[in-house]
Design an enzyme around this catalytic site. Structure first.
Site, PDB file in Angstrom:
ATOM      1  N   HIS A 100       0.854  -1.199   0.000  1.00 23.36           N
ATOM      2  CA  HIS A 100       0.000   0.000   0.000  1.00 23.36           C
ATOM      3  C   HIS A 100       0.881   1.237   0.000  1.00 23.36           C
ATOM      4  CE1 HIS A 100      -3.170   2.803   1.123  1.00 23.36           C
ATOM      5  NE2 HIS A 100      -4.009   1.866   0.737  1.00 23.36           N
ATOM      6  N   ASP A 120      -8.033  -5.131  -0.191  1.00 24.24           N
ATOM      7  CA  ASP A 120      -8.506  -5.984  -1.293  1.00 24.24           C
ATOM      8  C   ASP A 120      -8.180  -7.449  -1.109  1.00 24.24           C
ATOM      9  OD1 ASP A 120      -7.631  -3.178  -3.049  1.00 24.24           O
ATOM     10  OD2 ASP A 120      -9.649  -4.017  -3.141  1.00 24.24           O
TER      11      ASP A 120
HETATM   12  C1  SDX Z   1      -6.189   0.095  -2.959  1.00 23.13           C
HETATM   13  O1  SDX Z   1      -4.373   4.587  -2.127  1.00 23.13           O
HETATM   14  C2  SDX Z   1      -5.348   3.975  -1.491  1.00 23.13           C
HETATM   15  O2  SDX Z   1      -5.777   4.376  -0.441  1.00 23.13           O
HETATM   16  C3  SDX Z   1      -5.879   2.749  -2.213  1.00 23.13           C
HETATM   17  C4  SDX Z   1      -6.919   1.948  -1.455  1.00 23.13           C
HETATM   18  C5  SDX Z   1      -8.184   2.738  -1.225  1.00 23.13           C
HETATM   19  O3  SDX Z   1      -8.910   2.391  -0.280  1.00 23.13           O
HETATM   20  O4  SDX Z   1      -8.493   3.617  -2.062  1.00 23.13           O
HETATM   21  O5  SDX Z   1      -6.398   1.532  -0.211  1.00 23.13           O
HETATM   22  C6  SDX Z   1      -7.332   0.715  -2.242  1.00 23.13           C
HETATM   23  O6  SDX Z   1      -5.946   0.438  -4.081  1.00 23.13           O
HETATM   24  C7  SDX Z   1      -5.334  -0.905  -2.228  1.00 23.13           C
HETATM   25  C8  SDX Z   1      -4.124  -1.389  -3.097  1.00 23.13           C
HETATM   26  C9  SDX Z   1      -4.622  -2.505  -4.023  1.00 23.13           C
HETATM   27  N1  SDX Z   1      -3.553  -2.878  -4.969  1.00 23.13           N
HETATM   28  C10 SDX Z   1      -2.923  -4.062  -4.879  1.00 23.13           C
HETATM   29  O7  SDX Z   1      -3.129  -4.874  -3.988  1.00 23.13           O
HETATM   30  C11 SDX Z   1      -1.973  -4.335  -6.041  1.00 23.13           C
HETATM   31  C12 SDX Z   1      -0.655  -4.883  -5.496  1.00 23.13           C
HETATM   32  N2  SDX Z   1       0.016  -3.786  -4.783  1.00 23.13           N
HETATM   33  C13 SDX Z   1       1.014  -3.021  -5.522  1.00 23.13           C
HETATM   34  O8  SDX Z   1       0.706  -2.815  -6.854  1.00 23.13           O
HETATM   35  C14 SDX Z   1       1.482  -1.797  -4.732  1.00 23.13           C
HETATM   36  O9  SDX Z   1       1.753  -2.216  -3.469  1.00 23.13           O
HETATM   37  C15 SDX Z   1       0.597  -0.575  -4.639  1.00 23.13           C
HETATM   38  C16 SDX Z   1       0.130  -0.113  -5.978  1.00 23.13           C
HETATM   39  C17 SDX Z   1      -0.591  -0.853  -3.792  1.00 23.13           C
HETATM   40  C18 SDX Z   1       1.421   0.534  -3.979  1.00 23.13           C
HETATM   41  O10 SDX Z   1       2.316   0.966  -4.929  1.00 23.13           O
HETATM   42  P1  SDX Z   1       3.456   2.034  -4.526  1.00 23.13           P
HETATM   43  O11 SDX Z   1       3.118   2.807  -3.318  1.00 23.13           O
HETATM   44  O12 SDX Z   1       3.780   2.790  -5.757  1.00 23.13           O
HETATM   45  O13 SDX Z   1       4.604   1.109  -4.050  1.00 23.13           O
HETATM   46  P2  SDX Z   1       5.697   0.573  -4.999  1.00 23.13           P
HETATM   47  O14 SDX Z   1       5.053  -0.020  -6.191  1.00 23.13           O
HETATM   48  O15 SDX Z   1       6.717   1.636  -5.187  1.00 23.13           O
HETATM   49  O16 SDX Z   1       6.281  -0.618  -4.097  1.00 23.13           O
HETATM   50  C19 SDX Z   1       7.349  -0.358  -3.216  1.00 23.13           C
HETATM   51  C20 SDX Z   1       8.237  -1.590  -3.389  1.00 23.13           C
HETATM   52  C21 SDX Z   1       8.631  -1.842  -4.842  1.00 23.13           C
HETATM   53  O17 SDX Z   1       9.891  -2.497  -4.829  1.00 23.13           O
HETATM   54  P3  SDX Z   1      11.194  -1.571  -5.174  1.00 23.13           P
HETATM   55  O18 SDX Z   1      10.965  -0.917  -6.510  1.00 23.13           O
HETATM   56  O19 SDX Z   1      11.313  -0.577  -4.028  1.00 23.13           O
HETATM   57  O20 SDX Z   1      12.319  -2.586  -5.200  1.00 23.13           O
HETATM   58  O21 SDX Z   1       7.517  -2.766  -2.977  1.00 23.13           O
HETATM   59  C22 SDX Z   1       7.346  -3.638  -4.091  1.00 23.13           C
HETATM   60  C23 SDX Z   1       7.626  -2.839  -5.346  1.00 23.13           C
HETATM   61  O22 SDX Z   1       8.134  -3.678  -6.352  1.00 23.13           O
HETATM   62  N3  SDX Z   1       5.968  -4.091  -4.056  1.00 23.13           N
HETATM   63  C24 SDX Z   1       5.561  -5.346  -4.290  1.00 23.13           C
HETATM   64  C25 SDX Z   1       4.175  -5.309  -4.094  1.00 23.13           C
HETATM   65  N4  SDX Z   1       3.770  -4.067  -3.790  1.00 23.13           N
HETATM   66  C26 SDX Z   1       4.882  -3.314  -3.778  1.00 23.13           C
HETATM   67  N5  SDX Z   1       6.238  -6.454  -4.618  1.00 23.13           N
HETATM   68  C27 SDX Z   1       5.493  -7.574  -4.767  1.00 23.13           C
HETATM   69  N6  SDX Z   1       4.154  -7.646  -4.588  1.00 23.13           N
HETATM   70  C28 SDX Z   1       3.461  -6.532  -4.261  1.00 23.13           C
HETATM   71  N7  SDX Z   1       2.135  -6.583  -4.092  1.00 23.13           N
END
Ligand code: SDX
Length: 430
Positions: free
Chosen positions: A307, A365
């Site tokens: 998140h 989710d």
């Molecule tokens: C919602 O914003 C809100 O409030 C959203 C929400 C709401 O109520 O409106 O809470 C609802 O959208 C919840 C999120 C649902 N999405 C997912 O579950 C999809 C999987 N999650 C990822 O796509 C990600 O965690 C996000 C999109 C939720 C957050 O993305 P960020 O903040 O841009 O974080 P990031 O992608 O920069 O991740 C930080 C690191 C990265 O690694 P590095 O580049 O630092 O090496 O963590 C890794 C990412 O690769 N990472 C994951 C991961 N989520 C982040 N690695 C593997 N699996 C994951 N799920």
């Protein structure tokens, strides 16, 4: 105690004090409004990781402590004691309603659930297998073609009727989309039923026999909607604010928010979680998929994990996980292997160094789809259910944004990396 200002020392030694503003709680903000005019530079923050886009009184999140409050009330207390309609009133009006205010609000919503009959014709044009999110965003966008009687954003009564129509009619539109996918006739709303009872009967009733409301299912839906109702400046809410800031029709702004929510990185994740769990299949495959999620060369991510704000447990995920246990038992669905798989996946991931280091926890989710499935709602409808809960948050933020006397159109700048000026070359010389 906040500082008064951040002192900026730019490369030529020129100093500039940037005022600091403090909120009721939470991080201070640095007001950079004068930065470009006085220093000729922009800030740069793709994805707005460290950027506050507005001031708001609606929802507060503390990502480190796993705190979520609607108008100051902890979501755990609202989940335990409130209802989605009462929470909707709170988000829209800023305070919990009295009994008579809630009764009047409930009556208003019940009497706005029908659609203009012409809107049902849209469903004659969609393919039977159209994705319900595509239908929801299209038909909600069409509301701007029907409701011209109340579009004066400066009129508080118009801002109220807009919110009432969004809250009341989206379940009817969602149910019509579901019935089209099922090949079943559209079921009209009933004003004698509560918000979630009515939704269940519009989804699952058929003309061929009486439909018996399952109160356990109605309560589960109501709780899920409370937990999804708002979440500060998330992607879809920011989209609603951005679209609304130009003075666009508020129904169109909500349709833009629905489109943004659909993405698998946002509200589309609940659908993606179930598809991921089905792909994993059984616990023996969990290690393989956790490795894929960690592998930078593999685009696979563990859906439902991570998140932007929560670097601890998402409080909503905790409540929903606990609810899963109780609901599956009440529905006699203890034999839900997909829930067992989700619990096992959560345990494996939370013990993995990568997930610990990146602060990746289950988000809202991760478990919600398991409950929707237990209620008989198909995977393709999961993000629609998210949109139904979040619709009141979108409406609350649009109202707050449009009522701001200092409000202005949202128009960010950029870091330009394109070519310098060059002259046109006639095609015969290229
Ligand atoms: C919602 O914003 C809100 O409030 C959203 C929400 C709401 O109520 O409106 O809470 C609802 O959208 C919840 C999120 C649902 N999405 C997912 O579950 C999809 C999987 N999650 C990822 O796509 C990600 O965690 C996000 C999109 C939720 C957050 O993305 P960020 O903040 O841009 O974080 P990031 O992608 O920069 O991740 C930080 C690191 C990265 O690694 P590095 O580049 O630092 O090496 O963590 C890794 C990412 O690769 N990472 C994951 C991961 N989520 C982040 N690695 C593997 N699996 C994951 N799920």
């Amino acid at each position: 105690m906040s500082q008064d200002a951040f002192r900026l020392l730019n490369p030529d030694g020129k100093e500039m004090d940037l005022p600091v503003r403090s909120g009721t709680i939470g991080p201070d903000v640095i007001d950079i409004a004068r930065l470009y005019r006085e220093q000729g530079v922009f800030t740069y923050d793709p994805g707005y990781v460290s950027t506050g886009s507005c001031a708001s009184e609606i929802t507060f999140i503390d990502g480190e402590k796993g705190v979520l409050m609607y108008r100051g009330y902890p979501v755990e207390q609202l989940a335990a004691h409130s209802s989605f309609l009462e929470v909707s009133y709170l988000l829209l009006h800023g305070n919990l309603p009295t009994a008579s205010e809630l009764e009047g609000f409930d009556r208003t919503i019940r009497t706005h659930t029908m659609l203009n009959e012409g809107m049902l014709n849209f469903f004659k044009g969609f393919r039977y297998d159209a994705h319900p999110m595509a239908m929801l965003s299209a038909v909600v966008g069409s509301m701007s073609a029907y409701y011209h009687d109340s579009l004066d954003a400066s009129n508080p009564e118009h801002r109220d009727i807009f919110a009432h129509r969004i809250l009341a009619k989206l379940p009817t539109i969602a149910a019509a989309a579901y019935k089209l996918n099922k090949g079943q006739p559209f079921i009209y709303p009933r004003n004698d039923l509560s918000y979630c009872e009515n939704m269940l009967q519009m989804f699952f009733a058929v003309p061929a026999e009486p439909y018996e409301i399952d109160e356990v299912a109605a309560e589960a839906l109501d709780l899920l909607f409370i937990l999804h109702a708002d979440h500060e400046q998330n992607c879809s809410t920011s989209t609603v604010r951005m679209a609304g800031s130009s003075g666009a029709n508020p129904y169109s702004a909500i349709a833009a928010g629905i489109a943004a929510l659909w993405g698998p990185a946002h509200g589309g994740a609940n659908e993606a979680v179930l598809e991921m769990l089905e792909e994993i299949g059984d616990a023996s495959q969990i290690g393989k998929y956790v490795k894929k999620a960690i592998d930078k060369n593999d685009p696979f991510r563990l859906m439902g994990f991570g998140h932007r704000v929560y670097k601890n447990f998402d409080p909503r995920a905790t409540i929903i996980r606990d609810m899963c246990h109780k609901l599956l038992a009440k529905l006699g669905r203890q034999d839900t292997p997909i829930f067992d798989l989700a619990l096992e996946l959560e345990q494996v991931a939370l013990k993995d160094d990568y997930f610990i280091e990146k602060n990746l926890y289950p988000n809202v989710d991760f478990y919600s789809g398991i409950i929707y499935r237990a209620l008989g709602i198909p995977t393709s409808m999961f993000t629609v259910m998210f949109a139904l809960g979040r619709s009141v948050g979108w409406a609350a933020h649009w109202r707050e944004m449009i009522a701001d006397p200092k409000g202005r159109i949202s128009r960010p700048r950029q870091l330009y990396l394109g070519p310098e000026q060059r002259d046109y070359v006639p095609i015969e010389k290229r």
